[in-house]
Design an enzyme around this catalytic site. Sequence first.
Site, PDB file in Angstrom:
ATOM      1  N   SER A 122       0.808  -1.261   0.138  1.00  0.00           N
ATOM      2  CA  SER A 122       0.039   0.016  -0.041  1.00  0.00           C
ATOM      3  C   SER A 122       0.895   1.136   0.027  1.00  0.00           C
ATOM      4  O   SER A 122       1.880   1.357   0.610  1.00  0.00           O
ATOM      5  CB  SER A 122      -1.023   0.051   1.111  1.00  0.00           C
ATOM      6  N   TYR A 146      -0.726  -0.209   9.772  1.00  0.00           N
ATOM      7  CA  TYR A 146      -0.788  -0.986   8.533  1.00  0.00           C
ATOM      8  C   TYR A 146       0.133  -0.873   7.615  1.00  0.00           C
ATOM      9  O   TYR A 146       0.872  -1.866   6.922  1.00  0.00           O
ATOM     10  CB  TYR A 146      -2.066  -0.170   7.840  1.00  0.00           C
ATOM     11  N   LYS A 150       2.493  -3.806   6.205  1.00  0.00           N
ATOM     12  CA  LYS A 150       2.824  -4.005   4.611  1.00  0.00           C
ATOM     13  C   LYS A 150       4.338  -4.095   4.357  1.00  0.00           C
ATOM     14  O   LYS A 150       4.721  -4.881   3.514  1.00  0.00           O
ATOM     15  CB  LYS A 150       1.774  -3.255   3.948  1.00  0.00           C
TER      16      LYS A 150
END
Lengths: 323, 323
Positions: A122, A146, A150
Amino acid sequence: MKITILGGGGFLGRKLAQRLAAEGGLDGRPIAELTLFDLAEPAPLEAPFPVRRLAGDVASAADVAKAVPEGTSVVFHLAAVVSAAAEADFDLGMRVNLHGTLAVIEACRKLSTPPRVLFTSSVASFGGGQSALLPDEARQVPGNSYGAQKAAAELLLADASRRGMLDLVSIRLPTVIVRPGRPNKAASSFVSAILREPLLGLETPLPVGEDFRVWVCSPRRAVDWFLHAAVMDTAPLGIDRGVNPPGLAVSVGEMLAALTPAERALVRSEPDAVIAGIVGGWPAEFAATRAKKLGFAPQEGVPAILAAFREDDLAATRADRGM
Amino acid sequence: MKITILGGGGFLGRKLAQRLAAEGGLDGRPIAELTLFDLAEPAPLEAPFPVRRLAGDVASAADVAKAVPEGTSVVFHLAAVVSAAAEADFDLGMRVNLHGTLAVIEACRKLSTPPRVLFTSSVASFGGGQSALLPDEARQVPGNSYGAQKAAAELLLADASRRGMLDLVSIRLPTVIVRPGRPNKAASSFVSAILREPLLGLETPLPVGEDFRVWVCSPRRAVDWFLHAAVMDTAPLGIDRGVNPPGLAVSVGEMLAALTPAERALVRSEPDAVIAGIVGGWPAEFAATRAKKLGFAPQEGVPAILAAFREDDLAATRADRGM
């Protein structure tokens, strides 16, 4: 060929599955079996090949091993806890985003032939902010759990790929618009809402200024990228398996200009310093030079994104919301 | 203050413990207790404060929690499976280098005050090769499992730091010379051996050319950096907790020039394409601009490195090798 979609019940997983069903094959080879795996059993899919639908925990090596049977050629690893949820619940994010990826490595290395793995990373793994035009060499310094999970998963998958356990392509997805459904508490929720809600005839707040720029792609283009990553020659990537795909850098004003005046009037300025602070840290644009050379198609403009939403998702969104 | 050294039985962990014992305190505060933790129980240490010596598994959250009791102010996390071993045994490297770090996060977040954590990452997390002069912004694209695990651990620790579970400084250590002991199968073994073996009166092979350049530091300077990282103000780091410390870029020829002619004659050219291929991928130099601004002392030249080895380790190395 056997294909598995982890996160096959999600928004993008479902669209990918539907595309595979429509095409019947991949890279000129027929699909022998498609496995859809998610926390809840994915909905039935009409397809010209057998479809297995499995419910399981992506952090469980045993569950993932069942979803990735011997002979699997391609694994689309889309299973994730997204940004707002991973920030609210550290342990849940670590479990799904990190340990889930470790389970995928374990499943792949047991296969007699290393499968192609498409991993969705992302733009949230980068910083940079509104003034950024990030080169392909930009370092990932994530400002949220997050993005950190990732980026760490990318590193561990790339090492597994270098060792021959799997054959990786990681795609760092832009903000995907237009998402169906309702406005939610994700900081990026407004990026879809300012297009979706007016098309539904509903008012919606705009928490940032019209000059705010964001790096976006459509669900259709994201699926194009997944399919390209599944069949491309990975030799030119060397050990660097992360790709910043050619999304679209667009301002809120440019997005709103694609609406009719009546639709545009439904978007009300409601400045929100908290949301502006979060999304203001995301990079607004990437060079994406390498991805273009590797054959990833550039994202078309906002009118094409809106047209795709009207064709693919508007009716279903109306129905889901009882309209 | 309570201090813990994970990997307290290792080469650098032992030197750090001895320095703390000699100084008796840190940052002007007395040390109330030092815990040395390693796979095997660390050797006794003479110190003006109580020393706990624990054997345990760094990948076990329960074991690490015992090593990091309530009230711990500083955790030096040096426990690692090094490059050659992590490349030979993927599961062992993942267990110690990745899951060990997760156990450290778990232990730290249980404390009522987040401790300072010094994490030893590595130059092996970068590529670049002989021509590289890596800026502070250089991306980590590791070509080995050790480097991948270290880079992933950095990301996860930095996120835990951002969330207030701990207060991190990650130092990407250069190749540490002169290591005591014997030549081993690590690709970098020769970098220490070409200085150590001649000082012991022994012949040693040189697998690369004299123009081969390497980024090094002494054990003394590494310990200086650990202690600075333990007490420095971390606010200027922001969320980017990784530091490339100011090591020394030196050629093999410059290293050999620090030996006497008789010692120099003991180093025999024996080109080894395999070793040259591995070490040729490592970056030869870093700008280290940020670290200098942050107060990390630059590495002195080869004569100082040799002098430190003579003072600190030569006699013990002779004794260990029955000489």
